[in-house]
Design an enzyme around this catalytic site. Sequence first.
Site: not given
Ligand code: FPP
Length: 261
Positions: A29, A46, A140
Amino acid sequence: MIAEPTKPAPFADPRLPERIPRHVAIIMDGNGRWAASRGLPRSEGHRRGTENLRSTIRAAVEFGVEILTVYAFSTENWGRPRREVKLLLRILEMVIDRELRELHENGVQIRHIGELGGIPENLQRKVKQACEHTKNNKRLILNVAFNYGGRDEIVHAVRRIVESGIPADQITEETIAANLYTTGLPDPDLIIRTSGELRVSNFLIWQGSYSEYYATPVYWPDFSRDEFLAAILDYNRRKRRFGLTDAQIAGEDVVGEDDDD
Ligand code: FPP
């Protein structure tokens, strides 16, 4: 199921404790806030979050973790702005296109948990191919939770059980566990959440019943190898009792030992 926990190599980090959690799950997060705090677009958060996933997988292998489950896209994330949803779908595709080879060469078995049917068909195919291609890898297990929701998972399991015709009085906790997306895997020992939020957010709500939770204020793109190690060291200070007493856990007392009858 993969074999016993890997013994750290002789040259392993001396800070690594004896007890390495077999299964670590992470709520990644804070990508958006990481970006906002630097005046950058959420997409950059992201992008950096994705890079960080790569180094976290490496660290998990180095530490001897057997199963790593990451929350990449929840069933609720469909409600985000269309542009961001498209970006997150694109990221999953890019991760498969660009990382599959290296993950495979490093013995990572990719699994998907969640409702695959809800994502575009070409991406469904790619996910299935990636899972098939890596299915014999043993170093893993990487569970990618994409279009995943814990409540949705339980509904899915209940439907499967009803469809199978098992009589109600024969349904046990094992029946439910066997019908979850994580079937055959041990429950997570440690669930990490970055960005300081203290919520479960519909993640592994069945499997996490007795997991140890660890929250850090660090945003996901900044969750480094050392932060990961700090979480594992903290886990080592926890006493897991699973509802029993300290004496029972230490093997000094058994259930019913001091009963009169
Ligand atoms: C949270 O940050 C993250 C996500 C919603 C997912 C994104 C994850 C990645 C980019 C890692 C790799 C992804 C994959 C598909 C393997 P947020 O957007 O909720 O942040 P905020 O709470 O600060 O707005």
